[in-house]
Scaffold this active site. Sequence first.
Site, short mmCIF file in Angstrom:
data_model
loop_
_atom_site.label_atom_id
_atom_site.label_comp_id
_atom_site.label_asym_id
_atom_site.label_seq_id
_atom_site.Cartn_x
_atom_site.Cartn_y
_atom_site.Cartn_z
N TRP A 120 -7.29 3.67 -7.06
CA TRP A 120 -7.37 2.24 -7.39
C TRP A 120 -7.31 2.03 -8.90
CZ3 TRP A 120 -5.90 0.04 -3.33
CH2 TRP A 120 -6.27 0.52 -2.07
N LYS A 132 -16.80 -4.79 1.30
CA LYS A 132 -17.61 -3.58 1.40
C LYS A 132 -19.10 -3.95 1.55
CE LYS A 132 -13.88 -1.30 -0.13
NZ LYS A 132 -12.98 -0.48 0.69
N ASP A 169 -13.89 -2.77 -11.96
CA ASP A 169 -13.69 -2.98 -10.53
C ASP A 169 -14.90 -2.41 -9.81
OD1 ASP A 169 -12.95 -2.99 -7.88
OD2 ASP A 169 -11.09 -1.85 -8.16
#
Length: 355
Positions: free
Chosen positions: A100, A191, A167
Amino acid sequence: MKHNFGAGPGILPHEVLKQAAQAVVDFNGMGLSLLEISHRAPEFEAVLDEAVKLVKELLEVPEGYSVLFLQGGASTQFAMLPYNLLPADGKAAYVESGVWANKALKEAKFFGEVEVIATSKDSNFTYIPKDYTIPADAAYLHLTSNNTIYGTQLHEFPKSPIPMACDMSSDIFSRKINVADFGLIYAGAQKNMGPAGTTLVIVKDEILGKVDRKIPSMFNYKVHAENGSMYNTPPVFAIYVSMLTLRWVKSKGGVAALAQENKAKSRALYTEIDRNPLFKPVCAVEDRSDMNVCFVMENPELEKAFLKLCDDKDIVGIKGHRSVGGFRASIYNALPITSVHTLIDAMQEFQEKNK
């Protein structure tokens, strides 16, 4: 009951799911579904206001920051962040700690120079890069706090001379952070905060409006901040479920209390992985994630049999990412420690059967 170790969208508290299901049929006794009322209705405006208030309270967000609920996932933030913060003739510093982070820096290259100041790609991202120098002339430093695929987590953030952007999609609300250390935090909801469909952004107001380029309204943080996340129709259901989840976080004693529970869950599971001769960890001990526990088998030929045993015990979602293999147990906030012990029991039973 299923023991849901899925990496995301991840497990949500059962009481949140029940309330959300009721709201789909009849929201707050209105005789209407949440999905069919106006986002400008006072009933939904109260939801958004409470969600913002809870974010500020749970994370102790200081004055001078805007809390936004946007769309497009964290992947949109990979581009939106440099669009707003990286001057065309400037550069941004990125730490590459996983897939990511790599995707984020690739998007940033569309807007200006990107300097990868540290990477762990050489080891397939099994550790968090450390001991790097942050360039003082960069517009911002980008970090990824937790790496779901590889099971690594940044346990201590650097002191940065430039704004830090992070992030936090997979560990937001799982532990205490000092928001004042960051210029911008973003996190996909799916999440620890809610369902897929909304993205939380916490941005320091003073760092906005510094680039010369024209930014389309939907990609402009200032526009969204000035309109209170209501520039366009927001993702009402995702925000509502996120609000319910944040209420649940508060009822559990807040982020600090959940951090203790998360540490207990991860410690128990890592202890079994280290003890059990059939399994082995995959990442550096000091960088082990409290959210995503990744491990493999000493004998890969036994993987299918172990997955079958887990399935028989209603343990779901532990198959590892295709790029790593093995297993990945995601132990987000809503996963009870009893589920972790069920997985540990399965590992011990499997050991007994395969001595």
